[in-house]
Design a protein around this motif. Structure first.
Motif, short mmCIF file in Angstrom:
data_model
loop_
_atom_site.label_atom_id
_atom_site.label_comp_id
_atom_site.label_asym_id
_atom_site.label_seq_id
_atom_site.Cartn_x
_atom_site.Cartn_y
_atom_site.Cartn_z
N PHE A 182 0.84 -1.20 0.00
CA PHE A 182 0.00 0.00 0.00
C PHE A 182 0.87 1.25 0.00
CE2 PHE A 182 -2.15 -3.31 2.53
CZ PHE A 182 -3.27 -3.52 1.74
N MET A 183 0.32 2.33 -0.57
CA MET A 183 0.97 3.63 -0.53
C MET A 183 0.00 4.64 0.06
SD MET A 183 4.10 3.63 -1.82
CE MET A 183 4.21 5.41 -1.93
N THR A 184 0.52 5.55 0.87
CA THR A 184 -0.27 6.67 1.36
C THR A 184 0.63 7.89 1.46
OG1 THR A 184 -1.89 7.38 3.02
CG2 THR A 184 0.09 6.25 3.85
N SER A 185 0.02 9.01 1.77
CA SER A 185 0.76 10.27 1.87
C SER A 185 -0.13 11.30 2.55
CB SER A 185 1.12 10.77 0.47
OG SER A 185 -0.04 11.23 -0.20
N PRO A 186 0.43 12.42 2.96
CA PRO A 186 -0.42 13.47 3.51
C PRO A 186 -1.48 13.94 2.51
CG PRO A 186 1.85 13.87 4.12
CD PRO A 186 1.87 12.73 3.14
N VAL A 187 -1.14 13.98 1.23
CA VAL A 187 -2.10 14.41 0.22
C VAL A 187 -3.28 13.44 0.16
CG1 VAL A 187 -2.47 14.77 -2.26
CG2 VAL A 187 -0.39 15.63 -1.17
N LEU A 188 -2.98 12.15 0.10
CA LEU A 188 -4.04 11.15 0.04
C LEU A 188 -4.86 11.12 1.32
CD1 LEU A 188 -2.18 8.19 -1.72
CD2 LEU A 188 -4.03 9.57 -2.67
N ALA A 189 -4.21 11.43 2.44
CA ALA A 189 -4.88 11.38 3.73
C ALA A 189 -5.51 12.72 4.09
CB ALA A 189 -3.90 10.94 4.81
N GLY A 190 -6.09 13.38 3.12
CA GLY A 190 -6.81 14.62 3.38
C GLY A 190 -5.93 15.81 3.65
N ASN A 191 -4.74 15.83 3.01
CA ASN A 191 -3.79 16.93 3.21
C ASN A 191 -3.44 17.08 4.69
OD1 ASN A 191 -3.53 17.81 0.45
ND2 ASN A 191 -5.59 18.65 0.62
N SER A 192 -3.18 15.95 5.33
CA SER A 192 -2.92 15.95 6.77
C SER A 192 -1.70 15.09 7.10
CB SER A 192 -4.14 15.41 7.52
OG SER A 192 -3.83 15.13 8.88
N TYR A 193 -0.74 15.68 7.80
CA TYR A 193 0.41 14.90 8.26
C TYR A 193 -0.04 13.83 9.25
CZ TYR A 193 3.02 18.96 6.46
OH TYR A 193 3.53 19.97 5.68
N GLU A 194 -0.85 14.26 10.21
CA GLU A 194 -1.35 13.31 11.21
C GLU A 194 -2.18 12.21 10.55
OE1 GLU A 194 -1.78 16.56 11.31
OE2 GLU A 194 -0.80 17.32 13.14
N GLY A 195 -2.98 12.61 9.56
CA GLY A 195 -3.81 11.64 8.86
C GLY A 195 -2.99 10.58 8.16
N ALA A 196 -1.86 10.97 7.61
CA ALA A 196 -1.00 10.00 6.93
C ALA A 196 -0.46 8.97 7.90
CB ALA A 196 0.16 10.73 6.23
N LEU A 197 -0.05 9.41 9.07
CA LEU A 197 0.48 8.47 10.06
C LEU A 197 -0.63 7.55 10.59
CD1 LEU A 197 2.89 10.87 11.98
CD2 LEU A 197 3.49 9.09 10.32
N LYS A 198 -1.82 8.10 10.76
CA LYS A 198 -2.95 7.26 11.19
C LYS A 198 -3.29 6.23 10.11
CE LYS A 198 -5.15 10.62 14.28
NZ LYS A 198 -6.33 11.49 14.51
N GLU A 199 -3.18 6.64 8.85
CA GLU A 199 -3.45 5.71 7.76
C GLU A 199 -2.41 4.59 7.72
OE1 GLU A 199 -5.74 4.28 4.51
OE2 GLU A 199 -6.10 5.60 6.23
N ILE A 200 -1.17 4.92 8.01
CA ILE A 200 -0.13 3.88 8.09
C ILE A 200 -0.50 2.86 9.16
CG2 ILE A 200 2.27 3.42 8.73
CD1 ILE A 200 2.95 6.18 7.52
#
Length: 210
Positions: A182-200
């Motif tokens: 899987f790939m994720t990023s702040p952009v994919l996670a709603g332009n959110s740094y915290e969201g990217a880490l939660k998605e990980i």
């Protein structure tokens, strides 16, 4: 003149990282990750690799650096974080060499300071000479730095980083792969740094199951 060139380099890199990743975000809509098909093999057997594709010149990577470090401290025991410095052009290769040189010298404690030097202090750390002088100011032996910077080992690691960036089709930083699936990023996670880490964190159990 040099200062303006430095500013343009930073601006161009940031713009490239943001604009190149935008089409993927728009295509995915509200989905916060992209599945990798087929999955890519891990360089760490028995572990779920989380690869952070980053660039020292990326302001978003600089902002996320302390957050990623904190996340890594609480990651599950079967998860390993690997940072992968990438280059969108030939001029960024020395920044890759800087990361792997600090790693070889066991001085990745300077990671945060590299980001601060570039983004906070506006130091022009874009070539070996400037990087060596800066590293020496941080207590790194200059002769060892220069020797390791151009070593076969560092060159090999840079090439591996380039291979990974190509295999994962990295178009912007920071980007994160989880378990090669899987790939994720702040952009994919709603332009959110915290969201990217939660998605990980959400993707890690999914990577275990597949």
């Amino acid at each position: 003149m040099q200062s303006n060139t430095f500013s343009r380099l930073l601006a161009a890199t940031a713009l490239a990282a943001a604009s190149l990743f935008a089409p993927m975000s728009q295509a995915q809509g509200t989905q916060q990750y992209v599945a990798i098909n087929p999955p890519l093999p891990s360089d760490t057997p028995g572990k779920i690799e989380v690869l952070e594709f980053f660039a020292y010149s990326c302001p978003h990577c600089a902002a996320m650096q302390p957050m990623v470090e904190d996340w890594a401290k609480t990651a599950p025991s079967d998860v390993v974080l690997k940072q992968v410095p990438i280059a969108f052009n030939a001029g960024m290769k020395p920044l890759q060499q800087l990361y792997y040189t600090l790693a070889a010298l066991d001085r990745l404690d300077l990671n945060d300071k590299v980001f601060t030097a570039i983004h906070g202090e506006r130091k022009r750390l874009f070539d070996k000479k400037a990087m060596g002088e800066w590293a020496a100011s941080q207590g790194v032996d200059r002769a060892r730095f220069d020797a390791v910077f151009d070593s076969f080992s560092v060159q090999t690691q840079v090439e591996r980083a380039n291979q990974l960036a190509q295999a994962y089709r990295i178009e912007g930083t920071p980007s994160f792969s989880v378990g090669g699936k899987f790939m994720t990023s702040p952009v994919l996670a709603g332009n959110s740094y915290e969201g990217a880490l939660k998605e990980i964190d959400r993707l890690i159990p999914m990577a275990r199951q597949q």
